[in-house]
Design a protein around this motif. Sequence first.
Motif, PDB file in Angstrom:
ATOM      1  N   MET A   1     -73.331  78.820  67.178  1.00 59.67           N
ATOM      2  CA  MET A   1     -72.773  79.693  66.146  1.00 59.67           C
ATOM      3  C   MET A   1     -71.495  79.080  65.599  1.00 59.67           C
ATOM      4  O   MET A   1     -70.683  78.553  66.356  1.00 59.67           O
ATOM      5  CB  MET A   1     -72.468  81.079  66.725  1.00 59.67           C
ATOM      6  N   THR A   2     -71.327  79.130  64.293  1.00 62.95           N
ATOM      7  CA  THR A   2     -70.093  78.653  63.689  1.00 62.95           C
ATOM      8  C   THR A   2     -69.327  79.822  63.096  1.00 62.95           C
ATOM      9  O   THR A   2     -69.931  80.799  62.607  1.00 62.95           O
ATOM     10  CB  THR A   2     -70.372  77.615  62.590  1.00 62.95           C
ATOM     11  N   LEU A   3     -68.016  79.759  63.165  1.00 60.89           N
ATOM     12  CA  LEU A   3     -67.164  80.796  62.587  1.00 60.89           C
ATOM     13  C   LEU A   3     -66.306  80.247  61.458  1.00 60.89           C
ATOM     14  O   LEU A   3     -65.258  80.811  61.137  1.00 60.89           O
ATOM     15  CB  LEU A   3     -66.281  81.416  63.678  1.00 60.89           C
ATOM     16  N   GLU A   4     -66.763  79.161  60.859  1.00 57.49           N
ATOM     17  CA  GLU A   4     -66.021  78.603  59.732  1.00 57.49           C
ATOM     18  C   GLU A   4     -65.900  79.647  58.629  1.00 57.49           C
ATOM     19  O   GLU A   4     -66.833  80.395  58.356  1.00 57.49           O
ATOM     20  CB  GLU A   4     -66.730  77.358  59.203  1.00 57.49           C
ATOM     21  N   HIS A   5     -64.732  79.685  58.038  1.00 58.25           N
ATOM     22  CA  HIS A   5     -64.399  80.618  56.957  1.00 58.25           C
ATOM     23  C   HIS A   5     -64.177  82.045  57.439  1.00 58.25           C
ATOM     24  O   HIS A   5     -63.935  82.926  56.614  1.00 58.25           O
ATOM     25  CB  HIS A   5     -65.454  80.590  55.849  1.00 58.25           C
ATOM     26  N   ARG A   6     -64.266  82.296  58.753  1.00 57.76           N
ATOM     27  CA  ARG A   6     -63.913  83.615  59.285  1.00 57.76           C
ATOM     28  C   ARG A   6     -62.419  83.616  59.628  1.00 57.76           C
ATOM     29  O   ARG A   6     -61.906  82.668  60.224  1.00 57.76           O
ATOM     30  CB  ARG A   6     -64.715  83.944  60.538  1.00 57.76           C
ATOM     31  N   ARG A   7     -61.761  84.694  59.300  1.00 55.51           N
ATOM     32  CA  ARG A   7     -60.340  84.845  59.593  1.00 55.51           C
ATOM     33  C   ARG A   7     -60.191  85.949  60.628  1.00 55.51           C
ATOM     34  O   ARG A   7     -60.595  87.085  60.386  1.00 55.51           O
ATOM     35  CB  ARG A   7     -59.562  85.142  58.313  1.00 55.51           C
ATOM     36  N   VAL A   8     -59.613  85.589  61.774  1.00 58.31           N
ATOM     37  CA  VAL A   8     -59.644  86.454  62.952  1.00 58.31           C
ATOM     38  C   VAL A   8     -58.228  86.701  63.468  1.00 58.31           C
ATOM     39  O   VAL A   8     -57.457  85.758  63.664  1.00 58.31           O
ATOM     40  CB  VAL A   8     -60.495  85.817  64.073  1.00 58.31           C
ATOM     41  N   VAL A   9     -57.897  87.958  63.698  1.00 56.17           N
ATOM     42  CA  VAL A   9     -56.625  88.349  64.313  1.00 56.17           C
ATOM     43  C   VAL A   9     -56.905  88.761  65.756  1.00 56.17           C
ATOM     44  O   VAL A   9     -57.807  89.558  66.020  1.00 56.17           O
ATOM     45  CB  VAL A   9     -55.974  89.517  63.549  1.00 56.17           C
ATOM     46  N   ILE A  10     -56.122  88.212  66.698  1.00 55.32           N
ATOM     47  CA  ILE A  10     -56.294  88.517  68.122  1.00 55.32           C
ATOM     48  C   ILE A  10     -54.943  88.922  68.700  1.00 55.32           C
ATOM     49  O   ILE A  10     -53.969  88.167  68.597  1.00 55.32           O
ATOM     50  CB  ILE A  10     -56.842  87.308  68.901  1.00 55.32           C
ATOM     51  N   ALA A  82     -50.397  88.975  56.124  1.00 53.86           N
ATOM     52  CA  ALA A  82     -50.722  89.234  54.714  1.00 53.86           C
ATOM     53  C   ALA A  82     -50.071  88.229  53.773  1.00 53.86           C
ATOM     54  O   ALA A  82     -50.561  88.000  52.666  1.00 53.86           O
ATOM     55  CB  ALA A  82     -50.309  90.651  54.340  1.00 53.86           C
ATOM     56  N   GLU A  83     -48.976  87.616  54.213  1.00 51.60           N
ATOM     57  CA  GLU A  83     -48.337  86.576  53.400  1.00 51.60           C
ATOM     58  C   GLU A  83     -49.130  85.279  53.408  1.00 51.60           C
ATOM     59  O   GLU A  83     -48.956  84.437  52.534  1.00 51.60           O
ATOM     60  CB  GLU A  83     -46.923  86.304  53.927  1.00 51.60           C
ATOM     61  N   ARG A  84     -50.024  85.135  54.393  1.00 53.42           N
ATOM     62  CA  ARG A  84     -50.776  83.887  54.551  1.00 53.42           C
ATOM     63  C   ARG A  84     -52.234  83.998  54.117  1.00 53.42           C
ATOM     64  O   ARG A  84     -52.901  82.992  53.944  1.00 53.42           O
ATOM     65  CB  ARG A  84     -50.703  83.424  56.006  1.00 53.42           C
ATOM     66  N   THR A  85     -52.752  85.209  54.004  1.00 55.75           N
ATOM     67  CA  THR A  85     -54.155  85.371  53.630  1.00 55.75           C
ATOM     68  C   THR A  85     -54.337  86.689  52.886  1.00 55.75           C
ATOM     69  O   THR A  85     -53.588  87.641  53.109  1.00 55.75           O
ATOM     70  CB  THR A  85     -55.064  85.351  54.881  1.00 55.75           C
ATOM     71  N   ASP A  86     -55.338  86.732  52.018  1.00 50.95           N
ATOM     72  CA  ASP A  86     -55.591  87.962  51.268  1.00 50.95           C
ATOM     73  C   ASP A  86     -56.571  88.884  51.974  1.00 50.95           C
ATOM     74  O   ASP A  86     -56.822  90.004  51.525  1.00 50.95           O
ATOM     75  CB  ASP A  86     -56.111  87.635  49.869  1.00 50.95           C
ATOM     76  N   HIS A  87     -57.155  88.433  53.108  1.00 51.78           N
ATOM     77  CA  HIS A  87     -58.066  89.291  53.863  1.00 51.78           C
ATOM     78  C   HIS A  87     -58.215  88.755  55.282  1.00 51.78           C
ATOM     79  O   HIS A  87     -57.887  87.591  55.541  1.00 51.78           O
ATOM     80  CB  HIS A  87     -59.450  89.352  53.201  1.00 51.78           C
ATOM     81  N   ILE A  88     -58.694  89.606  56.174  1.00 52.78           N
ATOM     82  CA  ILE A  88     -59.149  89.151  57.486  1.00 52.78           C
ATOM     83  C   ILE A  88     -60.554  89.704  57.709  1.00 52.78           C
ATOM     84  O   ILE A  88     -60.921  90.736  57.148  1.00 52.78           O
ATOM     85  CB  ILE A  88     -58.216  89.565  58.639  1.00 52.78           C
ATOM     86  N   ASP A  89     -61.328  88.999  58.508  1.00 55.60           N
ATOM     87  CA  ASP A  89     -62.712  89.396  58.762  1.00 55.60           C
ATOM     88  C   ASP A  89     -62.895  90.103  60.091  1.00 55.60           C
ATOM     89  O   ASP A  89     -63.781  90.956  60.228  1.00 55.60           O
ATOM     90  CB  ASP A  89     -63.622  88.160  58.717  1.00 55.60           C
ATOM     91  N   VAL A  90     -62.093  89.741  61.084  1.00 51.28           N
ATOM     92  CA  VAL A  90     -62.244  90.325  62.424  1.00 51.28           C
ATOM     93  C   VAL A  90     -60.863  90.642  62.986  1.00 51.28           C
ATOM     94  O   VAL A  90     -59.965  89.786  62.973  1.00 51.28           O
ATOM     95  CB  VAL A  90     -62.975  89.364  63.391  1.00 51.28           C
ATOM     96  N   LEU A  91     -60.694  91.863  63.457  1.00 50.65           N
ATOM     97  CA  LEU A  91     -59.509  92.242  64.223  1.00 50.65           C
ATOM     98  C   LEU A  91     -59.954  92.486  65.655  1.00 50.65           C
ATOM     99  O   LEU A  91     -60.830  93.327  65.901  1.00 50.65           O
ATOM    100  CB  LEU A  91     -58.879  93.514  63.653  1.00 50.65           C
TER     101      LEU A  91
END
Length: 246
Positions: A1-10, A82-91
């Motif tokens: 599985m690849t997560l390229e282009h996913r933006r994830v907050v942990i 939010a200053e670094r990206t306009d969206h996140i995909d996974v929290l």
Amino acid sequence: MTLEHRRVVITAAGRDFGRTLALRFAGLGAEVYLSARTLEGAERVRGEIRDQGPDGVAERVHAFACDLTDPASIRAFAAAVAERTDHIDVLVNNGARYQHGPDLLSAADEDIVDTLASGAAGTVLMTKNFLPLLLKSDRPDIVTMVSGCGEAGHHRSDAHASFYAAKSAQAGFTEILSKRLRSQGVRVISLYPPDFDNHDPLSPAWQEAPRSARDPLTAQSLVDCILFAIGQSRDCFIKSFHFEQA
């Protein structure tokens, strides 16, 4: 599985299972926004990812300080992302202070408040502050590491009652959130593991030999559950993972 282009907050990614998640997600190509209670802790894990990963991986991993007991710190973390990206995909709501001790009198009042604040209020406030960024994604997922202590009737852990209370609060929050956010396309996924073996994902043991029913649950299995859930088609809402405890 690849997560390229996913933006994830942990959250709570400076050690233990949060570190494991950060290493695995980054290794699969995700852009990772990791937090720890101290910036030094978050930067240390970012350095591990940089040292172990391919060229350029450091640019996909961002480190922040976030104290889950402090609403202002949570707001600042969300604003910085939010200053670094306009969206996140996974929290991934991973952070919650553990409190040991089956004796209610064994914990100081301050420790009880801290346990409840990080696990209960911290999870609600993290989700609230990151929801605007999640709603800008075309595949938003909220993953919360609840624990078996959040299941009704669970009594097998030696955790303090305040930890049970915090995890029960998380369970109630994610249950209602799953229903209320579904119409907006947000999947709310909760995991209820018993105590598990969090071996080092950078060690050879990560690619371990086949395990049996007698072996304890591993962090690898939990990460695989998360990857499976967020990898499903958007018509598939996996609400929770529950596990038998040996």
